[in-house]
Design a protein around this motif. Structure first.
Motif, PDB file in Angstrom:
ATOM      1  N   UNK A  49      12.669  44.881  24.719  1.00  0.00           N
ATOM      2  CA  UNK A  49      13.993  45.617  24.912  1.00  0.00           C
ATOM      3  C   UNK A  49      13.054  47.023  24.984  1.00  0.00           C
ATOM      4  N   UNK A  50      13.059  47.619  26.214  1.00  0.00           N
ATOM      5  CA  UNK A  50      12.562  48.929  26.561  1.00  0.00           C
ATOM      6  C   UNK A  50      13.941  50.378  27.516  1.00  0.00           C
ATOM      7  N   UNK A  51      13.731  51.554  27.304  1.00  0.00           N
ATOM      8  CA  UNK A  51      14.626  52.217  27.480  1.00  0.00           C
ATOM      9  C   UNK A  51      13.817  52.534  29.506  1.00  0.00           C
ATOM     10  N   UNK A  52      14.617  52.128  30.495  1.00  0.00           N
ATOM     11  CA  UNK A  52      13.891  52.029  31.691  1.00  0.00           C
ATOM     12  C   UNK A  52      13.619  53.479  31.864  1.00  0.00           C
ATOM     13  N   UNK A  53      14.210  54.195  31.543  1.00  0.00           N
ATOM     14  CA  UNK A  53      13.666  56.059  32.123  1.00  0.00           C
ATOM     15  C   UNK A  53      12.862  56.672  31.401  1.00  0.00           C
ATOM     16  N   UNK A  54      12.406  56.303  29.505  1.00  0.00           N
ATOM     17  CA  UNK A  54      11.198  56.840  28.824  1.00  0.00           C
ATOM     18  C   UNK A  54       9.730  57.116  30.003  1.00  0.00           C
ATOM     19  N   UNK A  55       9.259  58.042  29.094  1.00  0.00           N
ATOM     20  CA  UNK A  55       8.136  58.355  30.006  1.00  0.00           C
ATOM     21  C   UNK A  55       6.824  56.937  30.142  1.00  0.00           C
ATOM     22  N   UNK A  56       6.523  56.547  30.865  1.00  0.00           N
ATOM     23  CA  UNK A  56       5.168  55.575  30.661  1.00  0.00           C
ATOM     24  C   UNK A  56       4.157  55.751  30.086  1.00  0.00           C
TER      25      UNK A  56
END
Length: 587
Positions: A49-56
């Motif tokens: 699970x990840x944050x979609x809008x987090x910096x890559x």
């Protein structure tokens, strides 16, 4: 029992009958289109699970620095670096690393220094070219520094004068180390001076950043070493970016909770200005650099921690943020109270790195009237920071909790027999998250994850039916006394309830009859006449007899701690002799 953000809760929060649902607030924050929207991606072949809008990548984070213009970025003593100067310096240092020193993606670049602005700029430049930053403990001896430089294979070292002097005699044993850049004005022990690196052309950071992948290595951070030789934890860009977003999520969540509860909140400043009193090489402080670059926050550094100076800086500069280990927070509160200031600009105060006594949490609420956003969290170097967190009203209402898992965290509580513990039952905390390190550097036979794919923390915890985690103790800090488990953290908390006690460390000593006996070292306030007998009587009113320390020493000097604030119990243990077994009467 496993806890995630999907764990059901009764929606009542800290008290029955509250007119809001924490579950609904959390769901809104991570919903499709929201700032903290989550999704599942494949990371190293596993669904995560990840944050979609987090910096890559972190290069993306540091690439925002120039957008904040000529506002203050970093201050130390009488020096201030603006964000424009920050971006220019990062580009030029990056250009020197690539063009003059041949640093390539994946190469290790170490940093050993006090909290100077150059520490931050060197870190940002290293990350921005795809190299791997290796923050070193600035309290280490020359031999300890050399050991980690050798282990990491660092090709460049940024060091202040003190650390450059310590490493100079070790250079012949470090064949991989090509260059020592001394960040003083004129180098005495290093090969190059900081100013020299700023004279060349800046690197094309955009092109370099484009070649970095979210799952490339970003840092090797060495554990504090209180239980053995430090191990290098390798963390990726994704891990750090997710950890940064966890902190931003916690702020958003508890601002929403406070609004729903109509709690008073001190107004926010734009841009925010925070005091950094702890070492940047520690995982609890490193995210501050990322948040600052992402939000244009002004960071003010201290060469070393001093509570009187901290109070002066907060009041004089109007700083609105501070975080530190519980010892630092207590000293800040003491100094503010002694000087008669309410620290009126302070809006955020965080504590962590060690258990925070409930009495200290209550004191924060008392001195600030709950109008500050107070918080703590729970995590380790291996988890790239906190995986659970708590703030604001929950922080004050649940003084024995470190919070609930973040949206991308999973916490499993495992009993001694390997089964999942139920609500309120003690077990070891196992963790999964996109923030987990990918492994230990140069230790292929020491896996970070267990065969089931979880990171076993070594911490004993309980989780209630609303998902709030309470740390009971480190597994190795449980004293096994005559068949009874004595949790050192619990006894330390009980000792801390005495008004003359400043600090306490509890540990086990060998005992011929009982196996182990409880021992403690306690620091008291200056001028106190408190004795060991007084403390034992104090404990007798609050704890079972088997929890009362048999060996107890009262000190006026601070307890020995490592740079991250953890009590060095091995040093305390050496000061006390084993407790002898009582004589047995023969028939």
């Amino acid at each position: 029992m496993e806890r995630t953000r999907d764990t059901p809760e009764n929606g009542s929060g800290a008290a029955a009958g509250e007119a809001f649902s924490r579950t609904a607030i959390e769901a809104a924050l991570v919903a499709p289109g929201a700032d903290f929207e989550t999704s599942v991606e494949q990371v190293h072949g596993e669904p995560v699970t990840v944050y979609r809008n987090a910096p890559s990548t972190l290069a993306e984070v540091f690439g925002r620095a120039g957008s904040w213009g000529d506002t203050p970025a970093l201050s130390y003593s009488d020096r201030t670096v603006t964000w424009s100067e920050y971006a220019d310096a990062v580009g030029r240092v990056a250009g020197s690393l690539v063009g003059e020193h041949g640093v390539r993606p994946g190469d290790r670049v170490a940093i050993a220094s006090r909290n100077y602005p150059e520490w931050v700029l060197a870190f940002a430049a290293t990350i921005s070219i795809g190299a791997v930053a290796v923050p070193l403990n600035s309290w280490w001896t020359g031999e300890e520094l050399a050991s980690v430089l050798d282990d990491s294979g660092a090709v460049v070292l940024f060091a202040d004068g003190e650390r450059a002097r310590l490493i100079a005699p070790q250079r012949t044993a470090l064949p991989a180390l090509r260059t020592v850049v001394e960040i003083e004005a004129e180098p005495t022990w290093g090969d190059r001076g900081w100013r020299e690196l700023l004279t060349g052309a800046p690197a094309d950071l955009g092109a370099l950043a484009a070649a970095i992948s979210p799952d490339d290595d970003a840092t090797i951070m060495y554990t504090s070493g209180t239980t053995g030789r430090p191990k290098g934890v390798v963390a990726t860009h994704r891990a750090h970016a997710t950890a940064m977003t966890n902190i931003l999520y916690q702020g958003a969540l508890h601002a929403a909770v406070n609004r729903a509860r109509s709690e008073p909140v001190r107004p926010a400043r734009t841009p925010s200005q925070a005091l950094v009193g702890g070492p940047l090489f520690h995982i609890s402080n490193l995210p501050k650099l990322l948040i600052a670059a992402a939000r244009g926050q002004h960071l003010v550094f201290m060469r070393k921690w001093d509570a009187a100076q901290a109070v002066t800086l907060i009041d004089t500069l109007g700083l609105d943020g501070f975080a530190g280990v519980p010892t630092m927070v207590r000293q800040l509160l003491d100094e503010a109270e002694a000087t008669g200031t309410s620290l009126p600009t302070l809006r955020q105060i965080g504590t962590g790195g060690a258990p925070t006594p409930g009495s200290q949490i209550e004191r924060i609420g008392s001195q600030f009237g709950r109008s500050v956003m107070a918080s703590t969290g729970y995590g380790l170097t291996e988890t790239t920071g906190a995986l659970v967190g708590i703030a604001s009203s929950d922080f004050f209402d649940r003084t024995d909790s470190v919070g609930r898992p973040f949206p991308v965290s999973r916490v499993r509580v495992v009993a001694a027999d390997g089964s999942d513990a139920g609500p309120g039952q003690v077990g070891e905390a196992w963790m999964r998250s996109a923030t987990l390190g990918r492994g230990y550097w140069n230790l292929p036979d020491t896996p970070l994850l267990n065969p089931e794919g979880w990171f076993p923390t070594g911490d004993l915890v309980t989780v209630d039916d609303e998902g709030f985690v309470r740390i009971v103790d480190r597994i190795k800090d449980v004293v096994l006394r005559g068949g009874e488990n004595v949790y050192c953290a619990e006894v330390e908390g009980l000792l801390a309830t005495h008004p003359d006690v400043v600090d306490a460390g509890v540990f086990g000593l060998p005992h011929e009859l009982l196996g182990e006996e409880v021992a403690a070292a306690v620091q008291v306030r200056p001028g106190s006449t408190l004795t060991a007998a007084d403390l034992k009587r104090h404990m007798a009113e609050r704890a079972a007899a088997y929890k009362i320390p048999s060996a107890l020493v009262v000190l006026t000097d601070p307890l020995p701690r490592n740079p991250t604030g953890k009590v060095l119990k091995s040093e305390l243990r050496a000061q006390l002799r084993p407790v002898p077994a009582p004589e047995v009467q023969k028939p």
